[in-house]
Design an enzyme around this catalytic site. Structure first.
Site, PDB file in Angstrom:
ATOM      1  N   LYS A  28     -32.020 -13.526  56.376  1.00  6.75           N
ATOM      2  CA  LYS A  28     -30.702 -13.144  56.897  1.00  6.75           C
ATOM      3  C   LYS A  28     -30.300 -11.777  56.354  1.00  6.75           C
ATOM      4  O   LYS A  28     -29.744 -10.954  57.059  1.00  6.75           O
ATOM      5  CB  LYS A  28     -29.702 -14.219  56.479  1.00  6.75           C
ATOM      6  N   LEU A  63     -25.569 -19.029  59.354  1.00 11.45           N
ATOM      7  CA  LEU A  63     -24.651 -19.458  58.294  1.00 11.45           C
ATOM      8  C   LEU A  63     -24.387 -18.308  57.337  1.00 11.45           C
ATOM      9  O   LEU A  63     -25.296 -17.546  56.998  1.00 11.45           O
ATOM     10  CB  LEU A  63     -25.247 -20.632  57.515  1.00 11.45           C
ATOM     11  N   SER A  64     -23.132 -18.198  56.922  1.00 12.69           N
ATOM     12  CA  SER A  64     -22.750 -17.166  55.962  1.00 12.69           C
ATOM     13  C   SER A  64     -21.506 -17.648  55.226  1.00 12.69           C
ATOM     14  O   SER A  64     -20.639 -18.308  55.824  1.00 12.69           O
ATOM     15  CB  SER A  64     -22.420 -15.862  56.698  1.00 12.69           C
ATOM     16  N   SER A  65     -21.416 -17.308  53.953  1.00  6.42           N
ATOM     17  CA  SER A  65     -20.214 -17.688  53.181  1.00  6.42           C
ATOM     18  C   SER A  65     -18.983 -17.031  53.785  1.00  6.42           C
ATOM     19  O   SER A  65     -17.863 -17.483  53.581  1.00  6.42           O
ATOM     20  CB  SER A  65     -20.351 -17.243  51.724  1.00  6.42           C
ATOM     21  N   ARG A  66     -19.183 -15.944  54.543  1.00  3.69           N
ATOM     22  CA  ARG A  66     -18.034 -15.211  55.092  1.00  3.69           C
ATOM     23  C   ARG A  66     -17.573 -15.770  56.446  1.00  3.69           C
ATOM     24  O   ARG A  66     -16.559 -15.310  56.959  1.00  3.69           O
ATOM     25  CB  ARG A  66     -18.378 -13.729  55.230  1.00  3.69           C
ATOM     26  N   GLY A 114     -22.831 -18.112  45.203  1.00  6.64           N
ATOM     27  CA  GLY A 114     -22.015 -19.320  45.283  1.00  6.64           C
ATOM     28  C   GLY A 114     -21.459 -19.561  46.675  1.00  6.64           C
ATOM     29  O   GLY A 114     -21.886 -18.943  47.646  1.00  6.64           O
ATOM     30  N   HIS A 149     -28.256 -21.541  51.821  1.00  6.28           N
ATOM     31  CA  HIS A 149     -28.656 -21.570  50.410  1.00  6.28           C
ATOM     32  C   HIS A 149     -29.484 -22.838  50.120  1.00  6.28           C
ATOM     33  O   HIS A 149     -30.484 -22.797  49.405  1.00  6.28           O
ATOM     34  CB  HIS A 149     -27.436 -21.595  49.489  1.00  6.28           C
ATOM     35  N   HIS A 198     -23.943 -23.049  51.139  1.00 10.27           N
ATOM     36  CA  HIS A 198     -23.997 -23.695  52.446  1.00 10.27           C
ATOM     37  C   HIS A 198     -25.458 -24.048  52.740  1.00 10.27           C
ATOM     38  O   HIS A 198     -26.337 -23.846  51.889  1.00 10.27           O
ATOM     39  CB  HIS A 198     -23.396 -22.794  53.527  1.00 10.27           C
TER      40      HIS A 198
HETATM   41  P1  AMP Z   1     -25.620 -14.888  48.834  1.00 12.44           P
HETATM   42  O1  AMP Z   1     -24.992 -16.042  48.119  1.00 12.44           O
HETATM   43  O2  AMP Z   1     -24.874 -14.452  50.053  1.00 12.44           O
HETATM   44  O3  AMP Z   1     -25.971 -13.754  47.900  1.00 12.44           O
HETATM   45  O4  AMP Z   1     -27.026 -15.423  49.381  1.00 12.44           O
HETATM   46  C1  AMP Z   1     -27.981 -15.950  48.514  1.00 12.44           C
HETATM   47  C2  AMP Z   1     -29.279 -16.074  49.251  1.00 12.44           C
HETATM   48  O5  AMP Z   1     -29.110 -16.956  50.359  1.00 12.44           O
HETATM   49  C3  AMP Z   1     -29.781 -14.733  49.825  1.00 12.44           C
HETATM   50  O6  AMP Z   1     -31.179 -14.646  49.619  1.00 12.44           O
HETATM   51  C4  AMP Z   1     -29.437 -14.857  51.286  1.00 12.44           C
HETATM   52  O7  AMP Z   1     -30.284 -14.089  52.122  1.00 12.44           O
HETATM   53  C5  AMP Z   1     -29.653 -16.343  51.518  1.00 12.44           C
HETATM   54  N1  AMP Z   1     -28.933 -16.791  52.719  1.00 12.44           N
HETATM   55  C6  AMP Z   1     -27.619 -16.589  53.026  1.00 12.44           C
HETATM   56  N2  AMP Z   1     -27.351 -17.093  54.248  1.00 12.44           N
HETATM   57  C7  AMP Z   1     -28.506 -17.610  54.722  1.00 12.44           C
HETATM   58  C8  AMP Z   1     -28.876 -18.270  55.939  1.00 12.44           C
HETATM   59  N3  AMP Z   1     -28.006 -18.488  56.906  1.00 12.44           N
HETATM   60  N4  AMP Z   1     -30.162 -18.671  56.070  1.00 12.44           N
HETATM   61  C9  AMP Z   1     -31.077 -18.442  55.093  1.00 12.44           C
HETATM   62  N5  AMP Z   1     -30.789 -17.833  53.925  1.00 12.44           N
HETATM   63  C10 AMP Z   1     -29.520 -17.421  53.747  1.00 12.44           C
END
Ligand code: AMP
Length: 272
Positions: free
Chosen positions: A145, A180-183, A28, A34, A31
Site C-alpha cells: 500500500k 484499508l487505511s487508519s485515515r 497503531g 496491519h 486494522h
Molecule cells: P502504518 O501504521 O500506516 O505505518 O502502517 C504499517 C504497515 O502496515 C505499513 O507497512 C503499511 O504499508 C501496512 N499497511 C497499511 N495499510 C495496509 C493495507 N491496507 N494492506 C496491507 N498493508 C497495509
C-alpha cells in the site's frame, strides 16, 4: 504477549533469541491491513515482534500528527489475539535524542509522496533504521500500500548492508475495494462513496492492461475519466524503481493514485 516500553528491555530479550524473528512496524490504530502483516510474520517466524510508534519525524508541520487515531488498548488486544510475542510501544523520548545522526533519503524520496511531503521519507527511514537496530529482525513485513516507502526501505537495506529480509505484503481492501487505511475514519459518508473511485479506476486500468493496452498516457487518461471531479493529487505510472515510464512493462509496473478528500489524502496503487 509481553509489552515493552524501553529499548534496553527489548535488546536484552533479543539477545536471548537465536531463532527467526519477524517484525512488523506500525503506527497503531491497527486494522486488517496491519493484521495481515502480523499473520504472515506469525506463519513465517518463531518469534513475532510488533512495534506501535507514532513517529513524529515523518509528519510535516500542519499534518495530522496530533489527530492521528490512537487506540492503544484495542491494539494490544489485537496483537494478543494474533499471538504476537512482544509488543514494543516506546515513548518519543525513548526513540529520539535532541540531536541526532540523521539519515537522508535519496532523491527519489522527493517525487510523488515526497513532493507533497518533503522530508517525510527521511523521517520514515530514520525510524525504521532505529527499529531495525533495536529489533534486529530476520524478516520485516511492509505493505505494498505504501509502495514508495517500501521501495525506499529496500534501497536503504541494500545501501547500508543491513542484515534483514524485507517481505512485501499485498494490499488488504474492504469488500467494496477501498484499501484499508487508519485515515479512512476521517471520511464522511459522501467521501467514503467517492473514495471507491480509487480502487475502481486501478482495477479498470489492470483490466485494460490485461487486454493489451501498454500506453501509460492512455491509461492515465482513462483513470482521470473515472475520477471525474475528484481532487486528484497525482496519477503516476512507474517501474519498480520508481522511474516514470511511458510504456507499461508487465511485472515491472506500479500505478499509483493519490486523491484529496478535504484534508485527508488517500493513496492506492496496483502492482502489475
Ligand atoms: P502504518 O501504521 O500506516 O505505518 O502502517 C504499517 C504497515 O502496515 C505499513 O507497512 C503499511 O504499508 C501496512 N499497511 C497499511 N495499510 C495496509 C493495507 N491496507 N494492506 C496491507 N498493508 C497495509
Amino acid at each position: 504477549m509481553k509489552i515493552l516500553k524501553t529499548v534496553e528491555e527489548l535488546q536484552n530479550i533479543r539477545k536471548t533469541i537465536s531463532s527467526n524473528v519477524g517484525f512488523v512496524p506500525t503506527m497503531g490504530a491497527l486494522h486488517n491491513g496491519h493484521i495481515s502483516l502480523i499473520k504472515k510474520a506469525r506463519e513465517e517466524n518463531d518469534i513475532v515482534i510488533v512495534s506501535i510508534f507514532l513517529n513524529p519525524t515523518q509528519f510535516l508541520p500542519g499534518e495530522d500528527l496530533d489527530n492521528y487515531p490512537r487506540r492503544d488498548e484495542a491494539d494490544k488486544r489485537i496483537c494478543e489475539l494474533c499471538k504476537v510475542d512482544y509488543l514494543f510501544m516506546p515513548e518519543i523520548s525513548t526513540m529520539y535524542e535532541k540531536e541526532e545522526v540523521l539519515i537522508k533519503a535519496p532523491n527519489k524520496s522527493y517525487i510523488l509522496e515526497g513532493k507533497t511531503r518533503p522530508g517525510h521519507f527521511d523521517g520514515v527511514l530514520q525510524v525504521v533504521l532505529k527499529l531495525f537496530g533495536i529489533v534486529q529482525p530476520t524478516n520485516a513485513y511492509f505493505g505494498k500500500k505504501d509502495a514508495q516507502q517500501l521501495t525506499l526501505i529496500m534501497q536503504m537495506v541494500k545501501n547500508l548492508f543491513l542484515c534483514v529480509n524485507i517481505v512485501p505484503c499485498e494490499i488488504v481492501r474492504e469488500e467494496d475495494g477501498l484499501a484499508l487505511s487508519s485515515r479512512n475514519i476521517y471520511l464522511d459518508s459522501n467521501q467514503r462513496k467517492d473514495a471507491l473511485c480509487l480502487s475502481q479506476s486501478l482495477f479498470m486500468a489492470g483490466a485494460l492492461i490485461s487486454r493489451g493496452e501498454r500506453n501509460s498516457q492512455i491509461i492515465k487518461d482513462r483513470i482521470n475519466e473515472v475520477m471525474k471531479d475528484l481532487d486528484i493529487e497525482y496519477i503516476a505510472i512507474v517501474d519498480r524503481e520508481f522511474n516514470e515510464i511511458d510504456t507499461i512493462e508487465v511485472k515491472n509496473t506500479i500505478i499509483l493514485i493519490v486523491v484529496r478528500f478535504g484534508k485527508t489524502r488517500l493513496l492506492d496503487n496496483i502492482w502489475l
